[in-house]
Enzyme design. Sequence first.
Site, PDB file in Angstrom:
ATOM      1  N   ASN A  98       0.550   5.639  -0.648  1.00 16.15           N
ATOM      2  CA  ASN A  98      -0.133   6.838  -1.126  1.00 16.15           C
ATOM      3  C   ASN A  98       0.590   8.105  -0.711  1.00 16.15           C
ATOM      4  O   ASN A  98       1.260   8.154   0.325  1.00 16.15           O
ATOM      5  CB  ASN A  98      -1.623   6.857  -0.733  1.00 16.15           C
ATOM      6  N   HIS A 107       0.867  -1.172   0.000  1.00 18.63           N
ATOM      7  CA  HIS A 107       0.000   0.000   0.000  1.00 18.63           C
ATOM      8  C   HIS A 107       0.903   1.221   0.000  1.00 18.63           C
ATOM      9  O   HIS A 107       1.878   1.292   0.750  1.00 18.63           O
ATOM     10  CB  HIS A 107      -0.898   0.025   1.242  1.00 18.63           C
ATOM     11  N   GLY A 135     -20.400   9.366   3.639  1.00 20.47           N
ATOM     12  CA  GLY A 135     -20.729   9.468   2.217  1.00 20.47           C
ATOM     13  C   GLY A 135     -19.483   9.384   1.370  1.00 20.47           C
ATOM     14  O   GLY A 135     -18.368   9.350   1.880  1.00 20.47           O
ATOM     15  N   ARG A 175     -18.076   7.842  -2.739  1.00 20.51           N
ATOM     16  CA  ARG A 175     -18.326   6.734  -3.658  1.00 20.51           C
ATOM     17  C   ARG A 175     -17.691   5.467  -3.095  1.00 20.51           C
ATOM     18  O   ARG A 175     -16.462   5.364  -2.962  1.00 20.51           O
ATOM     19  CB  ARG A 175     -17.773   7.078  -5.043  1.00 20.51           C
ATOM     20  N   ILE A 176     -18.518   4.519  -2.751  1.00 18.38           N
ATOM     21  CA  ILE A 176     -18.128   3.311  -2.025  1.00 18.38           C
ATOM     22  C   ILE A 176     -16.957   2.582  -2.673  1.00 18.38           C
ATOM     23  O   ILE A 176     -16.015   2.156  -2.000  1.00 18.38           O
ATOM     24  CB  ILE A 176     -19.342   2.367  -1.875  1.00 18.38           C
ATOM     25  N   ARG A 192      -0.246  12.295  -0.428  1.00 17.59           N
ATOM     26  CA  ARG A 192      -1.377  13.225  -0.405  1.00 17.59           C
ATOM     27  C   ARG A 192      -0.864  14.668  -0.296  1.00 17.59           C
ATOM     28  O   ARG A 192       0.087  14.944   0.453  1.00 17.59           O
ATOM     29  CB  ARG A 192      -2.263  12.945   0.813  1.00 17.59           C
TER      30      ARG A 192
END
Lengths: 257, 257
Positions: free
Chosen positions: A69, A67, A222, A224-225, A71
């Site tokens: 990432n 993994h 909320g 996008r799953i 940001r």
Amino acid sequence: MASHSLTLTSSPSSFNLCSSHRPHLSTNFFTLHFPCPGKRSGLGLRCSFSIEKEVLHPKNPVAPTLHFNIRYFETDAPKDVPGAPRQWWFGNGTDLTPAYIFEEDVKHFDSIQKQACDKFDPSFYPRFKKCCDDYFYIKHGDERRGLGGIFFDDLNYYDQEMLLSFATECASSVIPAYILIVEKRKDTPFTEQHKAWQQLRRGRYVEFNLVYDHCPQILKTGGRIENILVSLPLSARWEYDHEWKLLDACINPKEWI
Amino acid sequence: MASHSLTLTSSPSSFNLCSSHRPHLSTNFFTLHFPCPGKRSGLGLRCSFSIEKEVLHPKNPVAPTLHFNIRYFETDAPKDVPGAPRQWWFGNGTDLTPAYIFEEDVKHFDSIQKQACDKFDPSFYPRFKKCCDDYFYIKHGDERRGLGGIFFDDLNYYDQEMLLSFATECASSVIPAYILIVEKRKDTPFTEQHKAWQQLRRGRYVEFNLVYDHCPQILKTGGRIENILVSLPLSARWEYDHEWKLLDACINPKEWI
């Protein structure tokens, strides 16, 4: 592999996936870019961000999961505070999660990250390694998700250009380091037992991502799953008492007959 | 199957598993009893409870998963409130989670629960069915974990003996109703595609249990991990955009060529 350029993006609450790629059903691989126009944050501030995120779950149980990432976040200055500076910060999370340990692989992976850190500040590696060990902590199992790497967030107290170079260095070095490991391990013969153990470890991966990490908050508020759940492995497994029974028996001697 | 008697028990924070049974690695089946002496709750009150919990995840994709539990809690009266009554309440959660719908099975399962409810109060079934639909809600997917059943908590505003009879009736009727369904479906031939779909739906099951439900709080605050995670299926699966792509294309017409 995907490019690693940082792209100014927006809308932390919507997490629109603008680009995704999955070369094989058994390998979760994706890259997020957010080239949408800036939106207003919950604080009434215009907010932009860029995330480069990759998660690879190899099929072969002796090849580790990666993994990674990077940001970058930026907000406008608050309108009611004239002269206040824009806020910005960098973040990074990189961790290696094998089902089986090959010490040379972990040493190789960590030394590449140390080299990237040392080019900018000798304090980076030890600090960010500890942050990584602290962050990827599965409290209910009292263990880490994997063997760690580096992690930082809210990094804004260095020169911005220097941090962009550092982020670029991290992105440019981690994938080749990982690919080298996968190339070495991907054709190793394995049995069903090796696969079952990999699947059990991936159960822990799922537990970390769904119970800790940022997923629970994002899923509940909320977004996008698919963008959130795409970091999960293709499949995972849970077996009752799989490890506990042995550990418990070793810690608490039993009358076996 | 396990017995369904309610046993006064204790220590909500420790969740000691006193009895467990897993007849087959592909079927998660367990029963919790807590026959330990009462302990003090966080409020300084002596607290006892009893939980009968069963989760069955059948191997055959056309046989549905069952989750069922009955809970009874009791605390001593606060010492600083002379004459205050003991507090007690009943809870129940029962839901059926198929990967494929057989309407006759769901009607059978629900009607058995309605019959159990109607013996005690005609308002029970519609109220508790709605509570179930509300409780097993996966917000990020805007869907329920399964097809529901009945759910209630903090139920203490009826006669205690009546509620014990009601809890016993629920426990006594649900397992035979479920077994009838499993007997009918367990030998149905299935393909790899059926199994893959079951595994995807079990991914949603894992999501509900780890992101919602009581698991996240219990896992973070302590307790024996295996007791919490035992309700997860043996295995689960995630595929990016599996459903989203079709739904998105149906909602937002695309230029395909």
